[in-house]
Design a protein around this motif. Structure first.
Motif, PDB file in Angstrom:
ATOM      1  N   THR A 148       1.791   2.370  -5.778  1.00 16.94           N
ATOM      2  CA  THR A 148       1.765   2.351  -7.242  1.00 16.94           C
ATOM      3  C   THR A 148       2.557   1.152  -7.721  1.00 16.94           C
ATOM      4  O   THR A 148       3.568   0.780  -7.119  1.00 16.94           O
ATOM      5  N   TYR A 149       2.093   0.521  -8.798  1.00 19.18           N
ATOM      6  CA  TYR A 149       2.794  -0.647  -9.324  1.00 19.18           C
ATOM      7  C   TYR A 149       2.858  -0.568 -10.844  1.00 19.18           C
ATOM      8  O   TYR A 149       1.836  -0.408 -11.513  1.00 19.18           O
ATOM      9  N   CYS A 150       4.078  -0.669 -11.388  1.00 21.83           N
ATOM     10  CA  CYS A 150       4.274  -0.681 -12.836  1.00 21.83           C
ATOM     11  C   CYS A 150       4.623  -2.096 -13.261  1.00 21.83           C
ATOM     12  O   CYS A 150       5.675  -2.620 -12.878  1.00 21.83           O
TER      13      CYS A 150
ATOM     14  N   LEU B 272       5.309  -3.191 -16.312  1.00 27.34           N
ATOM     15  CA  LEU B 272       6.349  -3.254 -17.335  1.00 27.34           C
ATOM     16  C   LEU B 272       7.747  -3.139 -16.732  1.00 27.34           C
ATOM     17  O   LEU B 272       8.711  -3.651 -17.282  1.00 27.34           O
ATOM     18  N   THR B 273       7.856  -2.454 -15.605  1.00 25.71           N
ATOM     19  CA  THR B 273       9.130  -2.362 -14.891  1.00 25.71           C
ATOM     20  C   THR B 273       9.244  -3.455 -13.839  1.00 25.71           C
ATOM     21  O   THR B 273      10.334  -3.851 -13.457  1.00 25.71           O
ATOM     22  N   ASN B 274       8.115  -3.955 -13.385  1.00 24.97           N
ATOM     23  CA  ASN B 274       7.982  -4.800 -12.193  1.00 24.97           C
ATOM     24  C   ASN B 274       8.452  -4.017 -10.974  1.00 24.97           C
ATOM     25  O   ASN B 274       9.375  -4.412 -10.266  1.00 24.97           O
ATOM     26  N   LEU B 275       7.770  -2.897 -10.730  1.00 23.33           N
ATOM     27  CA  LEU B 275       8.216  -2.018  -9.652  1.00 23.33           C
ATOM     28  C   LEU B 275       7.047  -1.530  -8.805  1.00 23.33           C
ATOM     29  O   LEU B 275       6.173  -0.819  -9.291  1.00 23.33           O
ATOM     30  N   PRO B 276       7.038  -1.877  -7.505  1.00 22.11           N
ATOM     31  CA  PRO B 276       6.077  -1.299  -6.568  1.00 22.11           C
ATOM     32  C   PRO B 276       6.715  -0.121  -5.828  1.00 22.11           C
ATOM     33  O   PRO B 276       7.847  -0.224  -5.340  1.00 22.11           O
ATOM     34  N   VAL B 277       6.001   0.999  -5.754  1.00 22.22           N
ATOM     35  CA  VAL B 277       6.501   2.176  -5.030  1.00 22.22           C
ATOM     36  C   VAL B 277       5.352   2.781  -4.230  1.00 22.22           C
ATOM     37  O   VAL B 277       4.365   3.234  -4.807  1.00 22.22           O
ATOM     38  N   PRO B 278       5.465   2.786  -2.885  1.00 24.20           N
ATOM     39  CA  PRO B 278       4.423   3.419  -2.059  1.00 24.20           C
ATOM     40  C   PRO B 278       4.830   4.825  -1.620  1.00 24.20           C
ATOM     41  O   PRO B 278       6.011   5.103  -1.394  1.00 24.20           O
ATOM     42  N   TYR B 279       3.835   5.696  -1.493  1.00 26.79           N
ATOM     43  CA  TYR B 279       4.055   7.060  -1.028  1.00 26.79           C
ATOM     44  C   TYR B 279       3.022   7.414   0.035  1.00 26.79           C
ATOM     45  O   TYR B 279       1.874   6.967  -0.039  1.00 26.79           O
ATOM     46  N   VAL B 280       3.424   8.251   1.000  1.00 29.83           N
ATOM     47  CA  VAL B 280       2.426   8.955   1.800  1.00 29.83           C
ATOM     48  C   VAL B 280       1.763   9.961   0.874  1.00 29.83           C
ATOM     49  O   VAL B 280       2.440  10.657   0.105  1.00 29.83           O
TER      50      VAL B 280
ATOM     51  N   ASN C   5       7.882   2.443 -18.113  1.00 32.98           N
ATOM     52  CA  ASN C   5       7.626   2.825 -16.731  1.00 32.98           C
ATOM     53  C   ASN C   5       6.460   3.803 -16.665  1.00 32.98           C
ATOM     54  O   ASN C   5       6.267   4.621 -17.559  1.00 32.98           O
ATOM     55  N   LEU C   6       5.716   3.698 -15.564  1.00 35.11           N
ATOM     56  CA  LEU C   6       4.502   4.489 -15.384  1.00 35.11           C
ATOM     57  C   LEU C   6       4.756   5.989 -15.316  1.00 35.11           C
ATOM     58  O   LEU C   6       5.701   6.446 -14.671  1.00 35.11           O
ATOM     59  N   LEU C   7       3.868   6.735 -15.931  1.00 32.50           N
ATOM     60  CA  LEU C   7       3.719   8.158 -15.656  1.00 32.50           C
ATOM     61  C   LEU C   7       2.396   8.326 -14.919  1.00 32.50           C
ATOM     62  O   LEU C   7       1.333   7.955 -15.425  1.00 32.50           O
ATOM     63  N   LEU C   8       2.464   8.838 -13.704  1.00 31.85           N
ATOM     64  CA  LEU C   8       1.288   9.054 -12.876  1.00 31.85           C
ATOM     65  C   LEU C   8       0.800  10.483 -13.027  1.00 31.85           C
ATOM     66  O   LEU C   8       1.604  11.401 -13.230  1.00 31.85           O
ATOM     67  N   TRP C   9      -0.495  10.676 -12.882  1.00 28.56           N
ATOM     68  CA  TRP C   9      -1.097  12.004 -13.046  1.00 28.56           C
ATOM     69  C   TRP C   9      -1.900  12.333 -11.791  1.00 28.56           C
ATOM     70  O   TRP C   9      -2.799  11.591 -11.407  1.00 28.56           O
ATOM     71  N   ASP C  10      -1.527  13.429 -11.143  1.00 29.50           N
ATOM     72  CA  ASP C  10      -2.296  13.932 -10.016  1.00 29.50           C
ATOM     73  C   ASP C  10      -3.365  14.862 -10.568  1.00 29.50           C
ATOM     74  O   ASP C  10      -3.064  15.966 -11.030  1.00 29.50           O
ATOM     75  N   THR C  11      -4.623  14.419 -10.526  1.00 32.14           N
ATOM     76  CA  THR C  11      -5.696  15.198 -11.140  1.00 32.14           C
ATOM     77  C   THR C  11      -5.967  16.501 -10.407  1.00 32.14           C
ATOM     78  O   THR C  11      -6.578  17.409 -10.970  1.00 32.14           O
ATOM     79  N   LYS C  12      -5.520  16.607  -9.141  1.00 36.01           N
ATOM     80  CA  LYS C  12      -5.767  17.840  -8.385  1.00 36.01           C
ATOM     81  C   LYS C  12      -4.778  18.942  -8.755  1.00 36.01           C
ATOM     82  O   LYS C  12      -5.163  20.096  -8.959  1.00 36.01           O
ATOM     83  N   SER C  13      -3.504  18.616  -8.803  1.00 32.04           N
ATOM     84  CA  SER C  13      -2.488  19.634  -9.089  1.00 32.04           C
ATOM     85  C   SER C  13      -2.116  19.685 -10.562  1.00 32.04           C
ATOM     86  O   SER C  13      -1.508  20.661 -11.019  1.00 32.04           O
ATOM     87  N   GLY C  14      -2.462  18.631 -11.313  1.00 33.23           N
ATOM     88  CA  GLY C  14      -2.048  18.539 -12.706  1.00 33.23           C
ATOM     89  C   GLY C  14      -0.631  18.016 -12.871  1.00 33.23           C
ATOM     90  O   GLY C  14      -0.135  17.926 -13.992  1.00 33.23           O
TER      91      GLY C  14
END
Length: 377
Positions: A155-157, A159-167, A186-195
């Motif tokens: 994930t990359y924001c 406006l923050t200049n921030l890359p963050v990777p996740y498994v 800063n980004l708000l991410l949405w997981d469409t599966k869990s909400g």
């Protein structure tokens, strides 16, 4: 009463467009309100439609509105509902979690895709190494791929200049991430599966309060990546479609990441210890946080530090002018790191494990989310 019902129906529909798009940040709508709205947006839509239906019923008795007026109003409501739920995640910022394309270094050298000084973010995990060019990330924000049997999502924001990777794992289940909105730059991410809604800079699930654990990532130049990882792959994501080109013109990286003007003044700009957009290296554990200027790290070479329960060494690798974080716990003992290369090899302690550090968030955003941070400059 009929007009009042129509107005209330319209306001409820418009609220979602305002709250869940960047327009809401011009009015400094807070994260708590945004999360609250998103949790109940379906019920709010139902209420808006119900008010509209009641207004139509009243109109059959009073004949105040013509059929074409009702049709236009209905289309307006439908447009608002679509914009609320789908504008940012599906139309403007289209995630490429499943469709990202990666090419070998020789394949991308054939065109003018990257210059030697361009910034790339490098994930080296499970025997797979990939570079993500900073200038080609921000429109989609989310990129995925297979890393030795594990799916990893970067994930990359911008406006923050921030890359963050996740498994890609949320309590044993894969996520399908989209860009929901942004608050406080800063980004708000949405997981469409869990909400679930995830604040990127804190790695916090806003509904369940669970924490995601980021993977290590290194920022370097394209030239350094070619030298260090000649067999690596590169995200191939030229900005070609009309929406990407338009967004890139409206907010080019050099404007977003320089000067003192902010598109959304929703962060604390009063702390003048550093220029508000200076890029820092951050580490955190729980509520404890530290930030280091790049000049400080270059001057000191290697710093051994502790934040919360984490013992971390941050090393500046001068030959490639990059910064890497390493875990200072080795065989259950805290060690002092005095020499280390980019891969973690030391003379005294063997190979160290990389650890996640925040590569380059802008000072004002970091300070906003970590107001008690220690600053080393």
């Amino acid at each position: 009463m009929l007009i009042a019902l129509m107005v209330m129906s319209a306001l409820l529909a418009l609220a979602g467009v305002l709250i869940l798009t960047d327009a809401g940040q011009l009015f400094r709508i807070g994260k708590k309100f945004l999360v609250f709205y998103f949790r109940f947006h379906k019920w709010i839509m139902v209420l808006s439609i119900t008010l509209f239906v009641v207004a139509i019923f009243l109109n059959t008795k009073q004949n105040v509105l013509q059929n074409w007026m009702i049709a236009i109003f209905g289309a307006f409501l439908a447009g608002c509902f679509l914009a609320t739920k789908y504008l940012a995640p599906y139309m403007i910022f289209r995630a490429k979690q499943r469709t990202a394309v990666y090419k070998s270094i020789p394949e991308v050298e054939a065109d003018d895709y990257l210059q030697s000084k361009d910034t790339v973010y490098v994930i080296d995990y499970n025997g797979v190494t990939r570079a993500f060019p900073q200038k080609n990330l921000w429109v989609s924000h989310i990129f995925g791929g297979d890393y030795g049997g594990d799916e990893v999502v970067l994930t990359y924001c911008v406006l923050t200049n921030l890359p963050v990777p996740y498994v890609n794992d949320l309590e044993g289940k894969p996520m399908e991430l989209k860009v929901l909105a942004q608050t406080n730059n800063n980004l708000l991410l949405w997981d469409t599966k869990s909400g679930e809604i995830i604040q990127q800079i804190t790695n916090t699930c806003e509904l369940s309060r669970r924490k995601l654990e980021p993977l290590p990532l290194v920022e370097m130049t394209w030239k350094a990546f070619q030298e260090l990882f000649p067999d690596g792959e590169v995200l191939y994501n030229p900005l070609r479609n009309p929406m990407e080109k338009l967004l890139n013109k409206l907010m080019p990286l050099e404007v977003a990441h320089s000067g003192e003007n902010w598109m959304f003044k929703t962060v604390d700009l009063k702390d003048d210890r550093l220029p508000s957009k200076e890029k820092v290296i951050g580490i955190k554990d729980g509520t404890d946080a530290k930030a280091y200027t790049r000049d400080y790290l270059v001057k000191n070479g290697i710093i051994n530090t502790k934040v919360g329960d984490k013992s971390i060494a941050i090393a500046h690798i001068p030959e490639h002018d990059l910064f890497v974080g390493f875990d200072r716990m080795k065989d259950g003992q805290e060690i002092e790191v005095t020499d280390v290369d980019v891969f973690g090899d030391t003379r005294e302690h063997g190979r160290l494990n990389r650890t996640f550090i925040y590569n380059g968030p802008m000072w004002a955003v970091w300070r906003h989310f970590h107001p008690d941070t220690e600053l080393f400059q």
